[in-house]
Write an enzyme that holds these catalytic residues in place. Structure first.
Site, PDB file in Angstrom:
ATOM      1  N   LYS A  24      -7.411   0.166   3.514  1.00  0.00           N
ATOM      2  CA  LYS A  24      -6.780   0.133   5.031  1.00  0.00           C
ATOM      3  C   LYS A  24      -6.067  -1.300   4.958  1.00  0.00           C
ATOM      4  CE  LYS A  24      -9.591  -2.827   6.153  1.00  0.00           C
ATOM      5  NZ  LYS A  24      -9.236  -4.310   6.363  1.00  0.00           N
ATOM      6  N   HIS A  62       0.870  -1.360   0.086  1.00  0.00           N
ATOM      7  CA  HIS A  62       0.046  -0.100   0.153  1.00  0.00           C
ATOM      8  C   HIS A  62       0.726   1.113  -0.056  1.00  0.00           C
ATOM      9  CE1 HIS A  62      -4.007  -2.116   1.656  1.00  0.00           C
ATOM     10  NE2 HIS A  62      -3.820  -2.278   0.419  1.00  0.00           N
TER      11      HIS A  62
END
Length: 326
Positions: free
Chosen positions: A99, A81
């Protein structure tokens, strides 16, 4: 961008994207899916056809080089990420990243720097931040509906033993805390606006996978505590409760409704003789997409900030440290 639909690019064909976020973007009033990329070109082509996207790519960098894309949604494996959020900003794209946006709080600083340096919006996809359920909880607490807040309790669990799932793979950022431990923390921050303090906890690891499969934690705030547990090998469950001196709030299906029931808030009075029920029927993923696009267009739509992402991750880091992270 002001006079046309926001054109989204999507990196990967992950389940959360296919089942939740991409359908929400397709239904939203603000944007359209322009391109999908996957390292498996056949998957990219199939998903592009499904959502009516005119472009597909078998390479992430090729999608980032597409000049017609305004912003990207990143549901790639957790371990990547931070890297791809920065690379997308460098390519001139706004970024909505699933997330957790990083696996350690210190990894978020370079993302903040990229946001500021390249002038692109980067936001972690905490869909709960856009759900009116949580706006109402914050309103009730702020107006004194439960008096002085003293205790927050929560739990989130599911049962997953598939070794092929990234949640059971340490090298991809698997584990219960990165996947769902963030939710009791972030919703407490959203509901109270308070700063987290000392963190204690216990973490149990899977001898088979090496990932954390159970954690319990206590986070001290000024005037109240947050206590919660999460597990990737327990029965399907989620709950959040806010206990005050004059009443308490039961938040039902607090993180993602449907599998866990209706999105509701039940306000109880001090003697538990009166209940006020608030029910919400909205799609938080659609609201997230529209708010993100609005912020990219400069209309001051509030989006989840990276500074709060760092607060959440600092708590998760603290739980790992307290639990003797290997």
């Amino acid at each position: 961008m002001q006079n046309r639909l926001f054109r989204w690019g999507v990196l990967s064909t992950s389940k959360i994207g296919r089942e939740q976020v991409l359908p929400a973007i397709a239904r939203s009033a603000s944007g359209v899916i322009h391109a999908i990329a996957s390292r498996d070109p056949a998957k990219a082509q199939a998903e592009a056809a499904r959502f009516g996207a005119p472009q597909w790519y078998g390479d992430y960098d090729a999608l980032l080089a597409d000049p017609d894309i305004d912003g990207v949604y990143l549901p790639i494996p957790t371990a990547h990420h931070a890297e791809w959020s920065i690379r997308a900003a460098q390519a001139g794209k706004h970024v909505l990243c699933e997330k957790p946006i990083a696996l350690r709080a210190e990894e978020i600083d370079p993302i903040i720097a990229a946001r500021d340096s390249f002038g692109r919006l980067i936001s972690e996809a905490f869909m709960v931040a856009y759900h009116p359920q949580w706006h109402k909880v914050r309103e009730l607490i702020a107006e004194g509906a439960i008096g002085r807040l003293r205790q927050v309790t929560g739990g989130f669990s599911y049962h997953l033993t598939d070794p092929g799932n990234m949640r059971n793979q340490p090298d991809l950022g698997g584990g219960a805390l990165p996947d769902i431990g963030v939710y009791p923390v972030v919703t407490t921050l959203l509901a109270t606006g308070a700063e987290p303090g000392k963190v204690t906890g216990q973490v149990d690891y899977s001898p088979e996978f090496g990932t954390d499969i159970y954690a319990r934690a206590n986070v001290a705030f000024d005037g109240f505590n947050l206590s919660f547990h999460v597990s990737s090998q327990m029965a399907l469950h989620q709950s959040m409760r806010f206990m005050g001196e004059a009443g308490w709030i039961d938040v039902r299906a607090p993180f993602n409704a449907v599998n866990y029931g209706y999105a509701e808030i039940v306000l109880h009075d001090q003697k538990n003789t009166k209940q006020t029920v608030y029910r919400f029927d909205v799609n938080q993923y659609e609201r997230q997409a529209d708010a993100f696009v609005g912020a990219c267009r400069g209309d001051r739509s509030p989006v989840f900030p990276l500074e709060m992402s760092k607060q959440v991750q600092q708590v998760i880091d603290g739980i790992y440290a307290a639990g003797g992270r290997p």
